[in-house]
Motif scaffolding. Structure first.
Motif, PDB file in Angstrom:
ATOM      1  N   GLN A  76      -5.375  -0.697  10.080  1.00  0.00           N
ATOM      2  CA  GLN A  76      -6.187  -1.177  11.259  1.00  0.00           C
ATOM      3  C   GLN A  76      -7.337  -2.113  10.857  1.00  0.00           C
ATOM      4  O   GLN A  76      -7.452  -3.208  11.351  1.00  0.00           O
ATOM      5  CB  GLN A  76      -6.506  -0.351  12.106  1.00  0.00           C
ATOM      6  CG  GLN A  76      -5.430   0.201  13.310  1.00  0.00           C
ATOM      7  CD  GLN A  76      -6.283   0.623  14.647  1.00  0.00           C
ATOM      8  OE1 GLN A  76      -7.179   0.732  14.741  1.00  0.00           O
ATOM      9  NE2 GLN A  76      -5.028   0.666  15.607  1.00  0.00           N
ATOM     10  N   GLU A  77      -8.370  -1.566   9.941  1.00  0.00           N
ATOM     11  CA  GLU A  77      -9.433  -2.301   9.633  1.00  0.00           C
ATOM     12  C   GLU A  77      -9.367  -3.411   8.755  1.00  0.00           C
ATOM     13  O   GLU A  77      -9.757  -4.546   9.015  1.00  0.00           O
ATOM     14  CB  GLU A  77     -10.430  -1.215   9.001  1.00  0.00           C
ATOM     15  CG  GLU A  77     -11.646  -1.899   8.906  1.00  0.00           C
ATOM     16  CD  GLU A  77     -12.873  -1.148   8.011  1.00  0.00           C
ATOM     17  OE1 GLU A  77     -12.234  -0.132   7.276  1.00  0.00           O
ATOM     18  OE2 GLU A  77     -13.868  -1.658   8.027  1.00  0.00           O
ATOM     19  N   LEU A  78      -8.294  -3.201   7.822  1.00  0.00           N
ATOM     20  CA  LEU A  78      -7.804  -4.414   6.941  1.00  0.00           C
ATOM     21  C   LEU A  78      -7.214  -5.603   7.896  1.00  0.00           C
ATOM     22  O   LEU A  78      -7.687  -6.834   7.563  1.00  0.00           O
ATOM     23  CB  LEU A  78      -6.495  -3.926   6.033  1.00  0.00           C
ATOM     24  CG  LEU A  78      -7.240  -3.236   4.710  1.00  0.00           C
ATOM     25  CD1 LEU A  78      -5.969  -2.645   4.119  1.00  0.00           C
ATOM     26  CD2 LEU A  78      -7.770  -4.294   3.802  1.00  0.00           C
ATOM     27  N   ALA A  79      -6.522  -5.260   8.740  1.00  0.00           N
ATOM     28  CA  ALA A  79      -6.129  -6.351   9.874  1.00  0.00           C
ATOM     29  C   ALA A  79      -7.122  -6.852  10.382  1.00  0.00           C
ATOM     30  O   ALA A  79      -7.146  -8.098  10.785  1.00  0.00           O
ATOM     31  CB  ALA A  79      -5.028  -5.537  10.775  1.00  0.00           C
ATOM     32  N   ALA A  80      -8.182  -6.204  10.984  1.00  0.00           N
ATOM     33  CA  ALA A  80      -9.233  -6.822  11.872  1.00  0.00           C
ATOM     34  C   ALA A  80     -10.150  -7.819  10.714  1.00  0.00           C
ATOM     35  O   ALA A  80     -10.243  -8.812  11.230  1.00  0.00           O
ATOM     36  CB  ALA A  80     -10.256  -5.520  11.929  1.00  0.00           C
ATOM     37  N   ILE A  81     -10.245  -7.380   9.440  1.00  0.00           N
ATOM     38  CA  ILE A  81     -11.101  -8.173   8.583  1.00  0.00           C
ATOM     39  C   ILE A  81     -10.229  -9.308   8.183  1.00  0.00           C
ATOM     40  O   ILE A  81     -10.728 -10.491   8.263  1.00  0.00           O
ATOM     41  CB  ILE A  81     -11.581  -7.340   7.398  1.00  0.00           C
ATOM     42  CG1 ILE A  81     -12.355  -6.006   7.610  1.00  0.00           C
ATOM     43  CG2 ILE A  81     -12.104  -8.098   6.352  1.00  0.00           C
ATOM     44  CD1 ILE A  81     -12.649  -5.246   6.367  1.00  0.00           C
ATOM     45  N   TYR A  82      -9.160  -9.133   7.887  1.00  0.00           N
ATOM     46  CA  TYR A  82      -8.206 -10.159   7.644  1.00  0.00           C
ATOM     47  C   TYR A  82      -7.977 -11.309   8.956  1.00  0.00           C
ATOM     48  O   TYR A  82      -8.311 -12.643   8.637  1.00  0.00           O
ATOM     49  CB  TYR A  82      -6.917  -9.676   7.410  1.00  0.00           C
ATOM     50  CG  TYR A  82      -5.611 -10.597   7.208  1.00  0.00           C
ATOM     51  CD1 TYR A  82      -5.457 -10.992   5.800  1.00  0.00           C
ATOM     52  CD2 TYR A  82      -4.952 -11.073   7.980  1.00  0.00           C
ATOM     53  CE1 TYR A  82      -4.207 -11.923   5.623  1.00  0.00           C
ATOM     54  CE2 TYR A  82      -3.756 -11.872   7.731  1.00  0.00           C
ATOM     55  CZ  TYR A  82      -3.524 -12.341   6.625  1.00  0.00           C
ATOM     56  OH  TYR A  82      -2.679 -13.429   6.243  1.00  0.00           O
ATOM     57  N   ALA A  83      -7.849 -10.882   9.985  1.00  0.00           N
ATOM     58  CA  ALA A  83      -7.773 -11.603  11.142  1.00  0.00           C
ATOM     59  C   ALA A  83      -8.828 -12.662  11.362  1.00  0.00           C
ATOM     60  O   ALA A  83      -8.882 -13.666  11.665  1.00  0.00           O
ATOM     61  CB  ALA A  83      -7.401 -10.938  12.583  1.00  0.00           C
ATOM     62  N   GLU A  84     -10.057 -12.040  11.320  1.00  0.00           N
ATOM     63  CA  GLU A  84     -11.292 -12.843  11.164  1.00  0.00           C
ATOM     64  C   GLU A  84     -11.354 -13.718  10.088  1.00  0.00           C
ATOM     65  O   GLU A  84     -11.744 -14.954  10.113  1.00  0.00           O
ATOM     66  CB  GLU A  84     -12.688 -11.897  11.296  1.00  0.00           C
ATOM     67  CG  GLU A  84     -12.744 -11.180  12.791  1.00  0.00           C
ATOM     68  CD  GLU A  84     -13.799 -10.543  12.791  1.00  0.00           C
ATOM     69  OE1 GLU A  84     -14.895 -10.692  13.374  1.00  0.00           O
ATOM     70  OE2 GLU A  84     -14.010  -9.293  12.071  1.00  0.00           O
ATOM     71  N   ALA A  85     -11.147 -13.095   8.970  1.00  0.00           N
ATOM     72  CA  ALA A  85     -11.370 -14.154   7.496  1.00  0.00           C
ATOM     73  C   ALA A  85     -10.306 -15.265   7.584  1.00  0.00           C
ATOM     74  O   ALA A  85     -10.632 -16.168   7.000  1.00  0.00           O
ATOM     75  CB  ALA A  85     -11.201 -13.327   6.524  1.00  0.00           C
ATOM     76  N   TYR A 108       0.914  -1.061  -0.074  1.00  0.00           N
ATOM     77  CA  TYR A 108       0.124   0.150   0.079  1.00  0.00           C
ATOM     78  C   TYR A 108       0.797   1.319  -0.060  1.00  0.00           C
ATOM     79  O   TYR A 108       1.899   1.213   0.676  1.00  0.00           O
ATOM     80  CB  TYR A 108      -0.830  -0.112   1.197  1.00  0.00           C
ATOM     81  CG  TYR A 108      -2.016  -0.926   0.918  1.00  0.00           C
ATOM     82  CD1 TYR A 108      -1.961  -2.258   1.380  1.00  0.00           C
ATOM     83  CD2 TYR A 108      -3.438  -0.341   1.025  1.00  0.00           C
ATOM     84  CE1 TYR A 108      -2.869  -3.197   1.243  1.00  0.00           C
ATOM     85  CE2 TYR A 108      -4.554  -1.378   0.987  1.00  0.00           C
ATOM     86  CZ  TYR A 108      -4.463  -2.678   0.817  1.00  0.00           C
ATOM     87  OH  TYR A 108      -5.330  -3.412   0.991  1.00  0.00           O
ATOM     88  N   HIS A 117      -6.097   2.820   6.512  1.00  0.00           N
ATOM     89  CA  HIS A 117      -6.856   1.476   6.620  1.00  0.00           C
ATOM     90  C   HIS A 117      -6.063   0.271   7.057  1.00  0.00           C
ATOM     91  O   HIS A 117      -6.844  -0.763   7.278  1.00  0.00           O
ATOM     92  CB  HIS A 117      -7.048   1.274   5.138  1.00  0.00           C
ATOM     93  CG  HIS A 117      -7.618   2.243   4.236  1.00  0.00           C
ATOM     94  ND1 HIS A 117      -8.647   3.123   4.749  1.00  0.00           N
ATOM     95  CD2 HIS A 117      -7.126   3.291   3.035  1.00  0.00           C
ATOM     96  CE1 HIS A 117      -9.041   3.960   3.709  1.00  0.00           C
ATOM     97  NE2 HIS A 117      -8.299   4.102   2.826  1.00  0.00           N
ATOM     98  N   VAL A 159      -5.008  -8.962  -0.235  1.00  0.00           N
ATOM     99  CA  VAL A 159      -4.891  -7.763   0.121  1.00  0.00           C
ATOM    100  C   VAL A 159      -3.837  -6.963  -0.530  1.00  0.00           C
ATOM    101  O   VAL A 159      -3.827  -5.681  -0.753  1.00  0.00           O
ATOM    102  CB  VAL A 159      -4.416  -8.014   1.840  1.00  0.00           C
ATOM    103  CG1 VAL A 159      -3.985  -6.550   2.556  1.00  0.00           C
ATOM    104  CG2 VAL A 159      -5.597  -8.477   2.463  1.00  0.00           C
TER     105      VAL A 159
END
Lengths: 315, 109
Positions: free
Chosen positions: A30-39, A20, A28, A55
């Protein structure tokens, strides 16, 4: 998921986030990390790797200026199927020529092993691009992108193997076989996966007409047998839409369809125009290449900033 | 409208959702046929926000990570309603025509 896998997953994400631009990463991550961690929770290594690559792909698109305020995303997504159909149709026309050649044994016998290797490569590439087109039209853009990339990578060793035996035909082999495939693969990878395909009847119609357009140079060559006439016409067929697209971008005109067609026409430029350009006097070749690069970079910057003037972007 | 966009708007139609919940909803709505990965989902959400179809409802912190909760904005509601009406019209016409075929009578009821 084991601790090793968790660490591996976050390590992959850190690498992916490096794709990036700094500002986007800061905004972005933090949010990417949050989605990635759950996914990726409980996912295997392959699934985690694919998630990280997705990503990174988004980051690279942002770094190239796609995904910003302008309509670059839309244009690339609309250009990709057109470029695929150009590649496939030109390949089919070329294969038709090969079949005609094969029916005249003396001509076939004159072809050396290297030329036969290039013909084999062209046949394989055509089949790959036809399959990619079918996948795009049937709503499987992810598979289309993977097949396009693998097919193009597979072409490199084949053409490189044949190059030493091609003599003066090296330039044509590279321009005909490798450059169009490489361009279309990059275009497919650059287009956002969720926008790729030809969903609407208008898109399918554009794909059909582009296929017809791809045959124009071959029809001209079939009808007119004088190269001093056919070469300028065949080069202009692809030059015109590409230059028109550049002009539209520079004039900031809201014409995604013609611009997309102009981007797709680069396939024809690479196949027909680049060999002619390289055959010119080196000074001419260098001048045209530098001028083209400057105009394209300038247009690219205007294209990226296309939305800054407040135009709405349609889906 | 491309299918992933339709699925995303549909996933937001009933209530606001965060990124991962949207991923799961898209898989469920499409019966597992469409799976949006992190980068693709995030890019699509950014684009839909630029187009005014989706807005950020709120931001929350879960397990020390900040995440956004997305909601359908008014233009998104309109676009989804229009696309739904278009698809319904096509489906109704397809059913009507299929029902006219002798061998398929009652099959689409």
């Amino acid at each position: 998921m084991t601790k090793d896998q968790t660490d591996g997953g976050s390590g992959l994400l850190r690498v992916a986030l490096r794709a990036y631009p700094r500002a986007a990463r800061t905004a972005h991550a933090q949010e990417l990390a949050a989605i990635y961690a759950e996914a990726t929770a409980g996912a295997g290594r392959v699934a985690t790797l694919r998630e990280a690559m997705d990503v990174a792909g988004h980051g690279l698109r942002l770094r190239c200026g796609l995904g910003g305020q302008g309509r670059a995303d839309e244009i690339v997504a609309r250009a990709a199927p057109l470029a695929v159909v150009l590649c496939a149709a030109q390949g089919l026309a070329y294969l038709a020529y090969v079949v005609v050649t094969a029916l005249t044994p003396p001509q076939l016998a004159q072809l050396g092993g290297a030329y036969l290797t290039v013909l084999l490569d062209a046949s394989g590439a055509t089949l790959v691009w036809l399959a990619v087109l079918a996948l795009l039209l049937s709503g499987r853009p992810g598979a289309a992108r993977i097949l396009g990339a693998i097919g193009t990578l597979g072409q490199f060793p084949v053409v490189l193997t044949a190059l030493p035996g091609l003599g003066t035909g090296r330039l044509d082999a590279v321009c005909s076989a490798l450059l169009p495939s490489l361009f279309v693969s990059l275009l497919l990878l650059a287009a956002p996966r969720d926008m790729l395909g030809a969903a609407s009847p208008r898109d399918r119609l554009a794909v059909g007409w582009t296929g017809v357009l791809a045959l124009v140079p071959y029809v001209i060559m079939l009808v007119v047998h004088r190269t001093q006439v056919t070469v300028p016409i065949v080069t202009l067929v692809w030059f015109v839409p590409a230059v028109l697209a550049l002009a539209l971008v520079l004039a900031r005109r809201d014409a995604a369809g013609p611009i997309a067609l102009g981007v797709a026409a680069v396939v024809g430029l690479l196949r027909f125009d680049v060999p002619e350009l390289v055959r010119l006097d080196p000074a001419w070749t260098s001048s045209v290449a530098v001028l083209t690069a400057v105009v394209v970079v300038f247009a690219w910057r205007r294209w990226i900033d296309g939305g800054a003037d407040g135009r709405t972007v349609r889906s | 409208m491309q299918e992933p966009t339709l699925l995303l708007l549909t996933a937001l139609a009933d209530e606001p959702r965060h990124g991962y919940a949207l991923m799961q909803e898209v898989v469920e709505i499409s019966n597992g046929r469409v799976r949006l990965r992190t980068g693709t989902l995030y890019g699509a959400l950014e684009r839909l926000q630029r187009e005014g179809m989706v807005r950020v409802e709120r931001e929350e912190v879960v397990d020390g990570r900040a995440r956004k909760v997305y909601a359908l904005a008014e233009p998104g509601v309109t676009a989804l309603a229009e696309e739904t009406a278009r698809l319904r019209a096509v489906a109704t016409e397809a059913e009507r025509r299929l029902a006219l075929r002798p061998g398929l009578k009652g099959a689409t009821a």
